[in-house]
Scaffold this motif. Structure first.
Motif, PDB file in Angstrom:
ATOM      1  N   ALA A   1      -3.980   6.487  79.112  1.00 47.46           N
ATOM      2  CA  ALA A   1      -4.403   5.116  80.121  1.00 47.46           C
ATOM      3  C   ALA A   1      -3.366   5.054  81.200  1.00 47.46           C
ATOM      4  O   ALA A   1      -3.926   4.402  82.253  1.00 47.46           O
ATOM      5  N   GLU A   2      -2.108   5.496  81.098  1.00 46.46           N
ATOM      6  CA  GLU A   2      -1.110   5.356  82.361  1.00 46.46           C
ATOM      7  C   GLU A   2      -1.396   6.590  83.395  1.00 46.46           C
ATOM      8  O   GLU A   2      -0.841   6.143  84.430  1.00 46.46           O
ATOM      9  N   LEU A   3      -2.045   7.444  83.126  1.00 44.80           N
ATOM     10  CA  LEU A   3      -2.499   8.561  84.180  1.00 44.80           C
ATOM     11  C   LEU A   3      -3.149   7.988  85.273  1.00 44.80           C
ATOM     12  O   LEU A   3      -4.046   7.150  84.802  1.00 44.80           O
ATOM     13  N   PRO A   4      -2.991   8.533  86.379  1.00 47.86           N
ATOM     14  CA  PRO A   4      -3.818   7.835  87.473  1.00 47.86           C
ATOM     15  C   PRO A   4      -5.368   8.093  87.158  1.00 47.86           C
ATOM     16  O   PRO A   4      -5.843   9.196  86.610  1.00 47.86           O
ATOM     17  N   ARG A   5      -6.016   7.189  87.752  1.00 48.06           N
ATOM     18  CA  ARG A   5      -7.402   7.043  87.437  1.00 48.06           C
ATOM     19  C   ARG A   5      -8.284   8.261  87.856  1.00 48.06           C
ATOM     20  O   ARG A   5      -9.299   8.753  87.588  1.00 48.06           O
ATOM     21  N   ASN A   6      -7.701   8.531  89.177  1.00 45.35           N
ATOM     22  CA  ASN A   6      -8.584   9.855  89.810  1.00 45.35           C
ATOM     23  C   ASN A   6      -8.310  11.036  89.321  1.00 45.35           C
ATOM     24  O   ASN A   6      -8.653  11.855  89.736  1.00 45.35           O
ATOM     25  N   SER A   7      -7.295  10.964  88.295  1.00 46.95           N
ATOM     26  CA  SER A   7      -6.981  12.519  87.776  1.00 46.95           C
ATOM     27  C   SER A   7      -8.023  12.775  86.613  1.00 46.95           C
ATOM     28  O   SER A   7      -7.985  13.810  86.261  1.00 46.95           O
TER      29      SER A   7
END
Length: 101
Positions: free
Chosen positions: A49-55
């Motif tokens: 969940a902490e990863l960038p959304r656009n990834s």
């Protein structure tokens, strides 16, 4: 022609998806693993969940390479129906014959 900002945004999403692909796969594998403890699975979910959304690969939009148009996209040719018709009429796509009856 599509807005240049939208095309650039999609390119940025593609780069981010490639960059975080391995990390995302590892975290998802940990989450799906039946042998790992619930705490480990929860930590993996929080890190994901902490990863960038656009990834996320689901945020990538298929766009025409010629015009950038997001709709009417042919995957095999990587272009929109409008660009395909124009280039086909000009004879720039080998093997494509415009039909008429």
């Amino acid at each position: 022609m599509a807005k240049k900002s939208m095309v650039q945004r999609d390119l940025k999403r593609r780069r981010l998806a490639d960059q975080y692909e391995d990390k995302r796969k590892a975290l998802k594998a940990t989450m799906r693993d039946e042998n790992s403890s619930p705490e480990e699975r929860f930590k993996a979910a929080m890190k994901l969940a902490e990863l960038p959304r656009n990834s996320s690969p689901t945020r990538i939009r298929n766009r025409c390479l010629v015009t950038g148009r997001p709709r009417g996209y042919y995957r095999k040719l990587k272009m929109s129906r409008i660009a395909l018709r124009e280039l086909g009429s000009l004879g720039k796509i080998p093997g494509l014959v415009k039909s008429s009856w």
